[in-house]
Scaffold this motif. Structure first.
Motif, PDB file in Angstrom:
ATOM      1  N   PRO A 129       0.826  -1.198   0.000  1.00 46.77           N
ATOM      2  CA  PRO A 129       0.000   0.000   0.000  1.00 46.77           C
ATOM      3  C   PRO A 129       0.863   1.251   0.000  1.00 46.77           C
ATOM      4  O   PRO A 129       2.079   1.170   0.110  1.00 46.77           O
ATOM      5  CB  PRO A 129      -0.764  -0.142   1.333  1.00 46.77           C
ATOM      6  N   ARG A 130       0.294   2.404  -0.141  1.00 41.78           N
ATOM      7  CA  ARG A 130       1.072   3.648  -0.103  1.00 41.78           C
ATOM      8  C   ARG A 130       1.345   4.079   1.334  1.00 41.78           C
ATOM      9  O   ARG A 130       2.375   4.679   1.618  1.00 41.78           O
ATOM     10  CB  ARG A 130       0.328   4.759  -0.837  1.00 41.78           C
ATOM     11  N   TYR A 131       0.425   3.797   2.221  1.00 40.19           N
ATOM     12  CA  TYR A 131       0.581   4.166   3.629  1.00 40.19           C
ATOM     13  C   TYR A 131       0.149   2.987   4.495  1.00 40.19           C
ATOM     14  O   TYR A 131      -0.784   2.261   4.155  1.00 40.19           O
ATOM     15  CB  TYR A 131      -0.272   5.397   3.977  1.00 40.19           C
ATOM     16  N   LEU A 132       0.860   2.851   5.610  1.00 37.12           N
ATOM     17  CA  LEU A 132       0.604   1.717   6.504  1.00 37.12           C
ATOM     18  C   LEU A 132       0.942   2.135   7.929  1.00 37.12           C
ATOM     19  O   LEU A 132       1.985   2.753   8.165  1.00 37.12           O
ATOM     20  CB  LEU A 132       1.491   0.557   6.072  1.00 37.12           C
ATOM     21  N   ILE A 133       0.067   1.787   8.853  1.00 42.36           N
ATOM     22  CA  ILE A 133       0.339   2.031  10.267  1.00 42.36           C
ATOM     23  C   ILE A 133       0.269   0.700  10.994  1.00 42.36           C
ATOM     24  O   ILE A 133      -0.724  -0.031  10.871  1.00 42.36           O
ATOM     25  CB  ILE A 133      -0.669   3.026  10.875  1.00 42.36           C
ATOM     26  N   LYS A 134       1.328   0.382  11.720  1.00 41.15           N
ATOM     27  CA  LYS A 134       1.398  -0.877  12.463  1.00 41.15           C
ATOM     28  C   LYS A 134       1.871  -0.579  13.878  1.00 41.15           C
ATOM     29  O   LYS A 134       2.361   0.520  14.177  1.00 41.15           O
ATOM     30  CB  LYS A 134       2.386  -1.838  11.786  1.00 41.15           C
ATOM     31  N   THR A 135       1.761  -1.573  14.745  1.00 37.49           N
ATOM     32  CA  THR A 135       2.266  -1.430  16.103  1.00 37.49           C
ATOM     33  C   THR A 135       3.490  -2.326  16.294  1.00 37.49           C
ATOM     34  O   THR A 135       3.700  -3.289  15.531  1.00 37.49           O
ATOM     35  CB  THR A 135       1.201  -1.772  17.154  1.00 37.49           C
ATOM     36  N   ARG A 136       4.270  -1.980  17.288  1.00 35.36           N
ATOM     37  CA  ARG A 136       5.485  -2.749  17.576  1.00 35.36           C
ATOM     38  C   ARG A 136       5.169  -4.227  17.737  1.00 35.36           C
ATOM     39  O   ARG A 136       4.175  -4.602  18.341  1.00 35.36           O
ATOM     40  CB  ARG A 136       6.128  -2.250  18.860  1.00 35.36           C
ATOM     41  N   LEU A 143      10.044   0.490  16.528  1.00 36.66           N
ATOM     42  CA  LEU A 143       9.742   1.900  16.246  1.00 36.66           C
ATOM     43  C   LEU A 143      10.663   2.453  15.165  1.00 36.66           C
ATOM     44  O   LEU A 143      10.250   3.236  14.303  1.00 36.66           O
ATOM     45  CB  LEU A 143       9.863   2.733  17.526  1.00 36.66           C
ATOM     46  N   GLY A 144      11.910   2.020  15.187  1.00 33.43           N
ATOM     47  CA  GLY A 144      12.901   2.512  14.234  1.00 33.43           C
ATOM     48  C   GLY A 144      12.680   2.044  12.805  1.00 33.43           C
ATOM     49  O   GLY A 144      13.385   2.496  11.899  1.00 33.43           O
ATOM     50  N   ASP A 145      11.734   1.163  12.613  1.00 34.93           N
ATOM     51  CA  ASP A 145      11.431   0.702  11.252  1.00 34.93           C
ATOM     52  C   ASP A 145      10.520   1.674  10.516  1.00 34.93           C
ATOM     53  O   ASP A 145      10.265   1.502   9.318  1.00 34.93           O
ATOM     54  CB  ASP A 145      10.772  -0.685  11.294  1.00 34.93           C
ATOM     55  N   SER A 146      10.038   2.694  11.233  1.00 34.92           N
ATOM     56  CA  SER A 146       9.216   3.712  10.572  1.00 34.92           C
ATOM     57  C   SER A 146      10.056   4.399   9.498  1.00 34.92           C
ATOM     58  O   SER A 146      11.129   4.942   9.786  1.00 34.92           O
ATOM     59  CB  SER A 146       8.740   4.749  11.582  1.00 34.92           C
ATOM     60  N   ALA A 147       9.582   4.367   8.278  1.00 26.82           N
ATOM     61  CA  ALA A 147      10.384   4.871   7.160  1.00 26.82           C
ATOM     62  C   ALA A 147       9.547   4.842   5.893  1.00 26.82           C
ATOM     63  O   ALA A 147       8.446   4.301   5.864  1.00 26.82           O
ATOM     64  CB  ALA A 147      11.632   4.013   6.961  1.00 26.82           C
ATOM     65  N   LEU A 148      10.144   5.414   4.850  1.00 27.22           N
ATOM     66  CA  LEU A 148       9.597   5.267   3.508  1.00 27.22           C
ATOM     67  C   LEU A 148      10.347   4.109   2.857  1.00 27.22           C
ATOM     68  O   LEU A 148      11.577   4.114   2.798  1.00 27.22           O
ATOM     69  CB  LEU A 148       9.802   6.554   2.700  1.00 27.22           C
ATOM     70  N   THR A 196       6.242   3.159  -0.011  1.00 23.18           N
ATOM     71  CA  THR A 196       5.243   2.858   1.012  1.00 23.18           C
ATOM     72  C   THR A 196       5.695   3.520   2.304  1.00 23.18           C
ATOM     73  O   THR A 196       6.802   3.268   2.778  1.00 23.18           O
ATOM     74  CB  THR A 196       5.087   1.340   1.247  1.00 23.18           C
ATOM     75  N   ARG A 197       4.861   4.392   2.836  1.00 20.95           N
ATOM     76  CA  ARG A 197       5.185   5.075   4.098  1.00 20.95           C
ATOM     77  C   ARG A 197       4.700   4.205   5.245  1.00 20.95           C
ATOM     78  O   ARG A 197       3.499   4.048   5.438  1.00 20.95           O
ATOM     79  CB  ARG A 197       4.502   6.434   4.136  1.00 20.95           C
ATOM     80  N   LEU A 198       5.637   3.633   5.995  1.00 23.65           N
ATOM     81  CA  LEU A 198       5.308   2.764   7.132  1.00 23.65           C
ATOM     82  C   LEU A 198       5.519   3.535   8.434  1.00 23.65           C
ATOM     83  O   LEU A 198       6.586   4.098   8.656  1.00 23.65           O
ATOM     84  CB  LEU A 198       6.193   1.512   7.119  1.00 23.65           C
ATOM     85  N   THR A 199       4.511   3.545   9.252  1.00 24.96           N
ATOM     86  CA  THR A 199       4.608   4.135  10.586  1.00 24.96           C
ATOM     87  C   THR A 199       4.396   3.044  11.610  1.00 24.96           C
ATOM     88  O   THR A 199       3.392   2.324  11.557  1.00 24.96           O
ATOM     89  CB  THR A 199       3.553   5.239  10.780  1.00 24.96           C
TER      90      THR A 199
END
Lengths: 116, 112
Positions: A8-15, A83-88, A111-114
């Motif tokens: 996807p273009r954007y993704l939000i996940k938890t640790r 947390l440090g995996d947050s990146a494009l 893909t922007r991952l948060t």
């Protein structure tokens, strides 16, 4: 000619979760490379796949893995997210057939991952 | 020390100015040098590719490589507002790999 697409273009996940990103290269291209881009570290090479085989690998932990299918589409998986995996995350495709650096890499939009 | 250093900017210039973007590196094995342009919310696109030392010109863009000083430059003549983007240098030692090392990028703003 369609460009490189990433979903996807954007993704939000938890640790602790895992994530799978997808990349469809330009038609006819057999090489797909994956990169991580962060403000602090810049653009860093993860790995490259050519004809379903990993041909090159950067210095990332084993939590980062990938694969390539017979149609050259590639997926990247990150397990046990931090947390440090947050990146494009960017993928780039190139013909790859000559093995030459002159093969232009065409990047997808990323893909922007948060990770929360 | 990072393998590839680049002034992050931001660099602001008036339209029509000559822009000079630079990278220094520490690995003397690097022999292929690229410049990429990245617009906001887009992937990088290749601008220039140079092998070993020397100059290469393409329209308003000139790439220079000085391997003895481990220094590369990208010059943009007659800069336009559409040149406003982040410019990334990249380099590698391997003709058969894709294992590029990128600089952190310089953010350029060309003001009309």
């Amino acid at each position: 000619k369609a460009g490189v697409t990433q979903t996807p273009r954007y993704l939000i996940k938890t640790r602790g979760q895992q994530v799978t990103l997808s990349c469809s290269p330009i038609s006819g291209h057999r090489s797909v490379s994956w990169y991580q881009q962060t403000p602090g570290q810049g653009l860093q090479f993860l790995f490259e796949y050519f004809s379903e085989t990993q041909r090159n690998k950067g210095n990332f932990p084993g939590r980062f893995s990938g694969r390539q299918f017979s149609n050259s589409r590639s997926e990247m998986n990150v397990s046990t997210l931090e947390l440090g995996d947050s990146a494009l995350y960017l993928c780039a495709s190139s013909p790859g057939t000559s093995g030459s650096i002159a093969d232009t890499q065409y990047f997808g939009p990323g893909t922007r991952l948060t990770v929360l | 020390q990072k393998e590839v250093e680049q002034d992050p900017g931001p660099l602001s210039v008036p339209e029509g100015a000559i822009v000079s973007l630079n990278c220094t590196y520490s690995n003397s094995a690097f022999q292929y040098f690229m410049w990429y342009r990245q617009y906001s919310r887009k992937g990088p696109e290749l601008l220039m590719y140079t092998y070993s030392s020397g100059n290469k010109e393409d329209g308003r863009f000139t790439a220079q490589v000085d391997k003895s000083s481990k220094y590369i430059s990208l010059f943009i003549r007659d800069s336009q507002p559409s040149d406003s983007a982040t410019y990334l240098c990249a380099m590698t030692s391997d003709n058969y790999g894709q294992n590029f090392v990128f600089g952190p990028g310089t953010r350029l703003s060309v003001l009309p």
